[in-house]
Motif scaffolding. Sequence first.
Motif, PDB file in Angstrom:
ATOM      1  N   CYS A 168       0.827  -1.203   0.000  1.00 11.75           N
ATOM      2  CA  CYS A 168       0.000   0.000   0.000  1.00 11.75           C
ATOM      3  C   CYS A 168       0.864   1.258   0.000  1.00 11.75           C
ATOM      4  CB  CYS A 168      -0.927   0.018   1.216  1.00 11.75           C
ATOM      5  SG  CYS A 168      -1.990   1.480   1.195  1.00 11.75           S
ATOM      6  N   GLY A 197      -0.765   4.239  -0.025  1.00  7.73           N
ATOM      7  CA  GLY A 197      -1.701   5.277   0.401  1.00  7.73           C
ATOM      8  C   GLY A 197      -1.083   6.131   1.500  1.00  7.73           C
ATOM      9  N   GLU A 198      -1.726   7.257   1.742  1.00  6.01           N
ATOM     10  CA  GLU A 198      -1.153   8.244   2.664  1.00  6.01           C
ATOM     11  C   GLU A 198      -0.923   7.703   4.069  1.00  6.01           C
ATOM     12  OE1 GLU A 198      -2.851  12.224   3.257  1.00  6.01           O
ATOM     13  OE2 GLU A 198      -2.933  12.249   1.052  1.00  6.01           O
ATOM     14  N   ALA A 199      -1.947   7.019   4.614  1.00  7.31           N
ATOM     15  CA  ALA A 199      -1.834   6.539   5.994  1.00  7.31           C
ATOM     16  C   ALA A 199      -0.636   5.598   6.121  1.00  7.31           C
ATOM     17  CB  ALA A 199      -3.111   5.835   6.417  1.00  7.31           C
ATOM     18  N   CYS A 200      -0.464   4.740   5.149  1.00 10.07           N
ATOM     19  CA  CYS A 200       0.658   3.794   5.199  1.00 10.07           C
ATOM     20  C   CYS A 200       1.984   4.518   4.978  1.00 10.07           C
ATOM     21  CB  CYS A 200       0.456   2.685   4.171  1.00 10.07           C
ATOM     22  SG  CYS A 200      -0.863   1.547   4.648  1.00 10.07           S
ATOM     23  N   CYS A 231      -4.375   2.373  -0.800  1.00 10.44           N
ATOM     24  CA  CYS A 231      -5.320   2.135   0.293  1.00 10.44           C
ATOM     25  C   CYS A 231      -6.022   0.798   0.163  1.00 10.44           C
ATOM     26  CB  CYS A 231      -6.349   3.243   0.461  1.00 10.44           C
ATOM     27  SG  CYS A 231      -7.164   3.042   2.071  1.00 10.44           S
ATOM     28  N   LEU A 232      -5.757  -0.016   1.148  1.00 18.38           N
ATOM     29  CA  LEU A 232      -6.371  -1.335   1.233  1.00 18.38           C
ATOM     30  C   LEU A 232      -7.494  -1.334   2.262  1.00 18.38           C
ATOM     31  CD1 LEU A 232      -3.027  -3.312   1.130  1.00 18.38           C
ATOM     32  CD2 LEU A 232      -4.829  -3.472  -0.587  1.00 18.38           C
ATOM     33  N   GLY A 233      -7.877  -0.129   2.718  1.00 17.78           N
ATOM     34  CA  GLY A 233      -8.950  -0.039   3.707  1.00 17.78           C
ATOM     35  C   GLY A 233      -8.499  -0.520   5.074  1.00 17.78           C
ATOM     36  N   ASN A 234      -7.200  -0.488   5.315  1.00 16.76           N
ATOM     37  CA  ASN A 234      -6.646  -0.985   6.585  1.00 16.76           C
ATOM     38  C   ASN A 234      -5.778   0.099   7.208  1.00 16.76           C
ATOM     39  OD1 ASN A 234      -6.337  -3.200   8.397  1.00 16.76           O
ATOM     40  ND2 ASN A 234      -4.288  -3.588   7.580  1.00 16.76           N
ATOM     41  N   CYS A 235      -6.254   1.347   7.067  1.00 20.64           N
ATOM     42  CA  CYS A 235      -5.428   2.504   7.450  1.00 20.64           C
ATOM     43  C   CYS A 235      -5.105   2.553   8.936  1.00 20.64           C
ATOM     44  CB  CYS A 235      -6.126   3.802   7.059  1.00 20.64           C
ATOM     45  SG  CYS A 235      -6.637   3.849   5.354  1.00 20.64           S
ATOM     46  N   SER A 248       0.307  -1.493   5.237  1.00 21.06           N
ATOM     47  CA  SER A 248      -0.450  -2.679   4.869  1.00 21.06           C
ATOM     48  C   SER A 248       0.067  -3.314   3.584  1.00 21.06           C
ATOM     49  CB  SER A 248      -1.917  -2.306   4.669  1.00 21.06           C
ATOM     50  OG  SER A 248      -2.448  -1.785   5.855  1.00 21.06           O
TER      51      SER A 248
HETATM   52  S1  FES Z   1      -3.506   3.982   3.192  1.00 20.92           S
HETATM   53 FE1  FES Z   1      -2.737   1.974   3.337  1.00 20.92          FE
HETATM   54  S2  FES Z   1      -4.440   0.852   4.008  1.00 20.92           S
HETATM   55 FE2  FES Z   1      -5.243   2.836   3.757  1.00 20.92          FE
END
Ligand code: FES
Length: 155
Positions: free
Chosen positions: A81, A83-86, A122-126, A131
């Motif tokens: 992932c 995505g931003e959170a990761c 984003c895998l929905g596991n933020c 992730s």
């Molecule tokens: S940003 Fe990685 S799981 Fe949402």
Amino acid sequence: MSGQEWSAETVAGIVREHAHLRGPLLPVLHAVQERIGWIPPDAVPVIAHELNLSRADVHGVVTFYADFRTEPPGRTVVGVCRGEACQSRGGRDLEAHAQDALGVPFGGTTQDGEVTLDQVFCLGNCALPPSVTVDGRLHGRVDAATFDRLLAEAR
Ligand code: FES
């Protein structure tokens, strides 16, 4: 991750399942990739014929989106992932580690054809970053050591 064997009949069937949708091309392509694992070049004329589009139209969409695979994936598909959170919680280091460990960039398959490395957003596991998926199975709080272990288990 071995997909279903590709055939013109399989692809035509997938198209018919989605033909009622408005703008069916993208859902069709996603469904073909999900079931077969990639979009074989010979599937393009079948899809074009079934949807009454030109081959160039279908080919253009397949090659425009990085999500679509035009070569068969490795036996194992790993998704990291981005995505931003990761990314804000160790994901950047993990991205670099994954590419180093496999010796391929995102989108690449190892030379032995065993592992394909995908980037996902984003895998929905933020809540549990960073992730990773291994053949569709989700793993959270993955650091370099965990990544190596998951990879060893998958190989
Ligand atoms: S940003 Fe990685 S799981 Fe949402």
